[in-house]
Write an enzyme that holds these catalytic residues in place. Structure first.
Site, mmCIF file in Angstrom:
data_model
loop_
_atom_site.group_PDB
_atom_site.id
_atom_site.type_symbol
_atom_site.label_atom_id
_atom_site.label_comp_id
_atom_site.label_asym_id
_atom_site.label_seq_id
_atom_site.Cartn_x
_atom_site.Cartn_y
_atom_site.Cartn_z
ATOM 1 N N SER A 1 -7.195 3.060 2.959
ATOM 2 C CA SER A 1 -5.770 2.347 1.910
ATOM 3 C C SER A 1 -6.663 1.297 0.984
ATOM 4 O O SER A 1 -6.827 0.437 0.924
ATOM 5 C CB SER A 1 -5.234 1.731 2.649
ATOM 6 O OG SER A 1 -4.263 0.832 2.161
ATOM 7 N N LYS B 1 0.110 4.261 -2.676
ATOM 8 C CA LYS B 1 -1.015 4.555 -3.106
ATOM 9 C C LYS B 1 -0.008 6.331 -2.394
ATOM 10 O O LYS B 1 -0.504 7.170 -2.820
ATOM 11 C CB LYS B 1 -1.868 4.291 -1.671
ATOM 12 C CG LYS B 1 -2.969 3.312 -2.356
ATOM 13 C CD LYS B 1 -3.732 2.792 -1.648
ATOM 14 C CE LYS B 1 -4.461 1.413 -2.061
ATOM 15 N NZ LYS B 1 -3.736 0.334 -0.834
ATOM 16 N N SER C 1 0.792 -1.417 0.114
ATOM 17 C CA SER C 1 0.106 0.315 -0.332
ATOM 18 C C SER C 1 0.750 1.353 -0.011
ATOM 19 O O SER C 1 0.144 2.317 0.096
ATOM 20 C CB SER C 1 -0.992 0.235 0.866
ATOM 21 O OG SER C 1 -2.214 -0.905 0.898
#
Length: 172
Positions: free
Chosen positions: A85, A28, A25
């Site tokens: 997320s 991101k 993640s």
């Protein structure tokens, strides 16, 4: 690990920081960096409505539970990607900006190279494991620093415990 001074970029400490790993993640951060860049350059607006594609709606958790053809603001997608997320939000932003997630992944990798992230290849906007979707702790530190320095107006978003969007409270 790779520790730098965020103000100067000077290296402080590190161990195995050139090892290529799946960034998960942390990906991101680049999705949001490019979203903020598009906003700054007036190519998109926080209040723009994004039509959620079937592709984005099918992303596995963590997600907001967006439905295909649902219309959601860029602001809500940013909040979902940053606080929750949310994979569906990240994919929707990518498709909105570049037309497809594959084109957005190319944009991500090109931007990474321009930043000096020599050992990073992006293949999607959310970070779910994909072949050759790799980065290093050093490259992720470069990205984190650029995110803080280039877009300080959004920095508070990353420290929030919760945010209300789409009529519900999202928790970090």
């Amino acid at each position: 690990t790779y520790l730098i001074d965020a103000r100067t970029g000077h290296f402080l400490h590190g161990q195995n920081y050139q090892k290529k790993l799946h960034p998960a993640s942390l990906t991101k951060m680049m999705t949001l960096y490019l979203t903020f860049n598009e906003i700054k350059n007036n190519r998109i607006n926080l209040d723009d409505l994004v039509t959620i594609s079937p592709n984005a709606s099918r992303e596995p958790p963590s997600k907001l539970g967006l439905l295909a053809r649902q219309k959601v603001t860029v602001r809500s997608l940013v909040r979902g990607a940053a606080i929750r997320s949310a994979n569906d939000a990240a994919t929707a932003l990518a498709e909105h900006i570049s037309g497809s997630e594959a084109k957005f992944a190319d944009y991500m990798t090109i931007t990474a190279r321009e930043m000096g992230m020599k050992n990073t290849n992006f293949r999607n906007a959310h970070g779910l494991t994909s072949p050759n979707h790799l980065s290093t702790p050093k490259d992720m530190a470069i990205l984190a620093r650029r995110l803080i320095l280039d877009f300080p107006e959004y920095y508070n978003l990353f420290g929030r415990i919760s945010v209300t969007t789409l009529g519900r409270k999202l928790y970090n």
